[in-house]
Design a protein around this motif. Sequence first.
Motif, PDB file in Angstrom:
ATOM      1  N   PRO A 109      -3.794 -25.806 -18.509  1.00  0.00           N
ATOM      2  CA  PRO A 109      -2.743 -25.961 -17.490  1.00  0.00           C
ATOM      3  C   PRO A 109      -3.070 -25.163 -16.237  1.00  0.00           C
ATOM      4  CG  PRO A 109      -1.975 -24.611 -19.339  1.00  0.00           C
ATOM      5  CD  PRO A 109      -3.276 -25.204 -19.745  1.00  0.00           C
ATOM      6  N   ASP A 110      -2.730 -25.719 -15.113  1.00  0.00           N
ATOM      7  CA  ASP A 110      -2.976 -25.090 -13.824  1.00  0.00           C
ATOM      8  C   ASP A 110      -1.824 -24.146 -13.493  1.00  0.00           C
ATOM      9  OD1 ASP A 110      -4.627 -25.564 -11.070  1.00  0.00           O
ATOM     10  OD2 ASP A 110      -2.491 -25.309 -10.630  1.00  0.00           O
ATOM     11  N   ILE A 111      -2.107 -23.084 -12.740  1.00  0.00           N
ATOM     12  CA  ILE A 111      -1.074 -22.095 -12.425  1.00  0.00           C
ATOM     13  C   ILE A 111       0.075 -22.691 -11.612  1.00  0.00           C
ATOM     14  CG2 ILE A 111      -2.651 -20.133 -12.544  1.00  0.00           C
ATOM     15  CD1 ILE A 111      -2.705 -20.131  -9.462  1.00  0.00           C
ATOM     16  N   HIS A 112      -0.182 -23.785 -10.905  1.00  0.00           N
ATOM     17  CA  HIS A 112       0.849 -24.346 -10.035  1.00  0.00           C
ATOM     18  C   HIS A 112       1.875 -25.180 -10.802  1.00  0.00           C
ATOM     19  CE1 HIS A 112      -2.487 -23.457  -7.257  1.00  0.00           C
ATOM     20  NE2 HIS A 112      -1.517 -23.116  -6.441  1.00  0.00           N
ATOM     21  N   TRP A 113       1.554 -25.603 -12.009  1.00  0.00           N
ATOM     22  CA  TRP A 113       2.552 -26.343 -12.781  1.00  0.00           C
ATOM     23  C   TRP A 113       2.786 -25.765 -14.167  1.00  0.00           C
ATOM     24  CZ3 TRP A 113      -1.741 -29.356 -10.925  1.00  0.00           C
ATOM     25  CH2 TRP A 113      -2.772 -29.573 -11.861  1.00  0.00           C
ATOM     26  N   SER A 114       2.090 -24.689 -14.547  1.00  0.00           N
ATOM     27  CA  SER A 114       2.446 -24.014 -15.786  1.00  0.00           C
ATOM     28  C   SER A 114       3.798 -23.330 -15.604  1.00  0.00           C
ATOM     29  CB  SER A 114       1.372 -23.010 -16.198  1.00  0.00           C
ATOM     30  OG  SER A 114       1.148 -22.065 -15.176  1.00  0.00           O
ATOM     31  N   ALA A 115       4.509 -23.103 -16.703  1.00  0.00           N
ATOM     32  CA  ALA A 115       5.897 -22.645 -16.636  1.00  0.00           C
ATOM     33  C   ALA A 115       6.039 -21.318 -15.897  1.00  0.00           C
ATOM     34  CB  ALA A 115       6.459 -22.508 -18.045  1.00  0.00           C
ATOM     35  N   VAL A 116       7.107 -21.205 -15.131  1.00  0.00           N
ATOM     36  CA  VAL A 116       7.410 -19.957 -14.428  1.00  0.00           C
ATOM     37  C   VAL A 116       7.546 -18.807 -15.427  1.00  0.00           C
ATOM     38  CG1 VAL A 116       9.221 -18.753 -13.126  1.00  0.00           C
ATOM     39  CG2 VAL A 116       8.464 -21.029 -12.409  1.00  0.00           C
ATOM     40  N   SER A 117       8.205 -19.072 -16.554  1.00  0.00           N
ATOM     41  CA  SER A 117       8.404 -18.012 -17.548  1.00  0.00           C
ATOM     42  C   SER A 117       7.083 -17.462 -18.063  1.00  0.00           C
ATOM     43  CB  SER A 117       9.256 -18.526 -18.709  1.00  0.00           C
ATOM     44  OG  SER A 117       8.717 -19.725 -19.240  1.00  0.00           O
TER      45      SER A 117
ATOM     46  N   GLU B 121       0.822  -1.208   0.000  1.00  0.00           N
ATOM     47  CA  GLU B 121       0.000   0.000   0.000  1.00  0.00           C
ATOM     48  C   GLU B 121       0.856   1.258   0.000  1.00  0.00           C
ATOM     49  OE1 GLU B 121      -4.194  -1.463   2.024  1.00  0.00           O
ATOM     50  OE2 GLU B 121      -2.691  -0.535   3.328  1.00  0.00           O
ATOM     51  N   SER B 122       2.065   1.150   0.553  1.00  0.00           N
ATOM     52  CA  SER B 122       2.985   2.293   0.524  1.00  0.00           C
ATOM     53  C   SER B 122       3.639   2.468  -0.848  1.00  0.00           C
ATOM     54  CB  SER B 122       4.082   2.101   1.577  1.00  0.00           C
ATOM     55  OG  SER B 122       4.860   0.946   1.281  1.00  0.00           O
ATOM     56  N   GLU B 123       3.384   1.514  -1.747  1.00  0.00           N
ATOM     57  CA  GLU B 123       3.922   1.517  -3.111  1.00  0.00           C
ATOM     58  C   GLU B 123       5.447   1.451  -3.121  1.00  0.00           C
ATOM     59  OE1 GLU B 123       2.042   4.221  -5.857  1.00  0.00           O
ATOM     60  OE2 GLU B 123       0.186   4.278  -4.682  1.00  0.00           O
ATOM     61  N   SER B 124       6.008   0.786  -2.112  1.00  0.00           N
ATOM     62  CA  SER B 124       7.459   0.621  -2.062  1.00  0.00           C
ATOM     63  C   SER B 124       7.923  -0.474  -3.009  1.00  0.00           C
ATOM     64  CB  SER B 124       7.897   0.279  -0.631  1.00  0.00           C
ATOM     65  OG  SER B 124       7.275  -0.932  -0.193  1.00  0.00           O
ATOM     66  N   MET B 125       7.126  -1.537  -3.152  1.00  0.00           N
ATOM     67  CA  MET B 125       7.533  -2.651  -4.020  1.00  0.00           C
ATOM     68  C   MET B 125       6.317  -3.299  -4.662  1.00  0.00           C
ATOM     69  SD  MET B 125       8.842  -5.366  -1.100  1.00  0.00           S
ATOM     70  CE  MET B 125       8.410  -5.021   0.610  1.00  0.00           C
ATOM     71  N   ILE B 126       6.569  -3.852  -5.841  1.00  0.00           N
ATOM     72  CA  ILE B 126       5.524  -4.516  -6.611  1.00  0.00           C
ATOM     73  C   ILE B 126       6.059  -5.880  -7.033  1.00  0.00           C
ATOM     74  CG2 ILE B 126       6.220  -3.477  -8.830  1.00  0.00           C
ATOM     75  CD1 ILE B 126       3.171  -3.213  -9.421  1.00  0.00           C
ATOM     76  N   TYR B 127       5.228  -6.886  -6.892  1.00  0.00           N
ATOM     77  CA  TYR B 127       5.683  -8.276  -7.009  1.00  0.00           C
ATOM     78  C   TYR B 127       4.749  -9.061  -7.909  1.00  0.00           C
ATOM     79  CZ  TYR B 127       5.774 -13.172  -5.235  1.00  0.00           C
ATOM     80  OH  TYR B 127       5.786 -14.534  -5.112  1.00  0.00           O
ATOM     81  N   ARG B 128       5.337  -9.762  -8.881  1.00  0.00           N
ATOM     82  CA  ARG B 128       4.566 -10.665  -9.727  1.00  0.00           C
ATOM     83  C   ARG B 128       4.602 -12.046  -9.065  1.00  0.00           C
ATOM     84  NH1 ARG B 128       1.491 -14.432 -12.060  1.00  0.00           N
ATOM     85  NH2 ARG B 128       0.895 -13.902 -14.194  1.00  0.00           N
ATOM     86  N   VAL B 129       3.453 -12.477  -8.559  1.00  0.00           N
ATOM     87  CA  VAL B 129       3.360 -13.754  -7.858  1.00  0.00           C
ATOM     88  C   VAL B 129       3.612 -14.908  -8.832  1.00  0.00           C
ATOM     89  CG1 VAL B 129       1.826 -15.269  -6.539  1.00  0.00           C
ATOM     90  CG2 VAL B 129       1.679 -12.774  -6.250  1.00  0.00           C
ATOM     91  N   VAL B 130       4.451 -15.852  -8.428  1.00  0.00           N
ATOM     92  CA  VAL B 130       4.625 -17.100  -9.173  1.00  0.00           C
ATOM     93  C   VAL B 130       4.320 -18.234  -8.202  1.00  0.00           C
ATOM     94  CG1 VAL B 130       6.152 -18.557 -10.527  1.00  0.00           C
ATOM     95  CG2 VAL B 130       6.386 -16.067 -10.645  1.00  0.00           C
ATOM     96  N   PRO B 131       3.260 -19.002  -8.439  1.00  0.00           N
ATOM     97  CA  PRO B 131       2.894 -20.082  -7.517  1.00  0.00           C
ATOM     98  C   PRO B 131       4.025 -21.084  -7.327  1.00  0.00           C
ATOM     99  CG  PRO B 131       1.110 -19.648  -9.057  1.00  0.00           C
ATOM    100  CD  PRO B 131       2.283 -18.862  -9.535  1.00  0.00           C
ATOM    101  N   LYS B 132       4.146 -21.578  -6.115  1.00  0.00           N
ATOM    102  CA  LYS B 132       5.157 -22.559  -5.715  1.00  0.00           C
ATOM    103  C   LYS B 132       6.570 -21.969  -5.710  1.00  0.00           C
ATOM    104  CE  LYS B 132       3.917 -26.003  -4.814  1.00  0.00           C
ATOM    105  NZ  LYS B 132       3.286 -26.388  -3.504  1.00  0.00           N
ATOM    106  N   CYS B 133       6.672 -20.658  -5.566  1.00  0.00           N
ATOM    107  CA  CYS B 133       7.982 -19.996  -5.527  1.00  0.00           C
ATOM    108  C   CYS B 133       8.045 -19.024  -4.349  1.00  0.00           C
ATOM    109  CB  CYS B 133       8.259 -19.252  -6.827  1.00  0.00           C
ATOM    110  SG  CYS B 133       8.369 -20.281  -8.300  1.00  0.00           S
TER     111      CYS B 133
END
Length: 272
Positions: free
Chosen positions: A153-161, A10-22
């Motif tokens: 494909p499910d998000i948990h096993w689709s490629a990280v890339s 909320e402070s807009e300090s960092m933004i993160y692209r979630v990758v499941p199982k990582c």
Amino acid sequence: MGFPGTWMTESESMIYRVVPKCACSTIGQIMYYSDHGTFFDGDIHDAKTGLHKWARDDSQSVIRANVKMGSAYAFTCVRNPYTRVLSSFFDKICGIQRNGKRYRGNLVPLLTQKYGIEVGGSDGTGDFDQIRSFRRFLLFVRDTIRWRRPMDPDIHWSAVSGHVSTFIVNGGRYDNIFWTERFNEGMSSVLDKIDTPHPVDLEAIPRFNESEGHGPKRLHPVEDYFDDLSMHLVYEIYKRDFELFRYDFENPANKLPVGEIDLDEVHAKLGD
């Protein structure tokens, strides 16, 4: 222009692209703590407040504007394809989820019928041939990714890339991509670049592994699950992950990267 799977403090300090199982649960909790000085009480994926998420309609304009300006420090975290797909099998296929049910309802009966996969009975505690069932699961994963059948494909096993690329394709640029296997080092490299409302002591942060305990215990070393055919399938599915994030395809026993990630190469190859 959308940014699915994107979280921002909320402070807009960092933004993160979630990758499941990582390590996404731990990263989300660190982001939450950095703003509020306390952890979210529960699974961070369930948080409806305290963290901007693209899945929240009221967060989308804030995230979109921030990505356009490039003001928040943008990062993501990746993982070795061998250990990630193995973790997905034990957690999502063999395990009982936190709601007390099987993942995706009828998925396990489908896998049992079509691929002969065993999962340790109705509660996941029975004995079964883990190696044989996992290798059959890999055939299913390949089918979902290559032909989108018997399901997408499910998000948990689709490629990280694939996860990482959506942020780039829609106009974002990463300042940092680090490895789950060197988590403290990587997360430190993010926190060192930003000012947060509350300081984060990584050595004192617990690991929020929300999938831990869902499934049966892995009985064998990672490399035992992958024969020549399994390695071929994994490379077919995750070739870009091995190449871009510098993981060792030749040796499933080596979970550590064998080179440095080239951010310019990642943006060039995933930005098409």
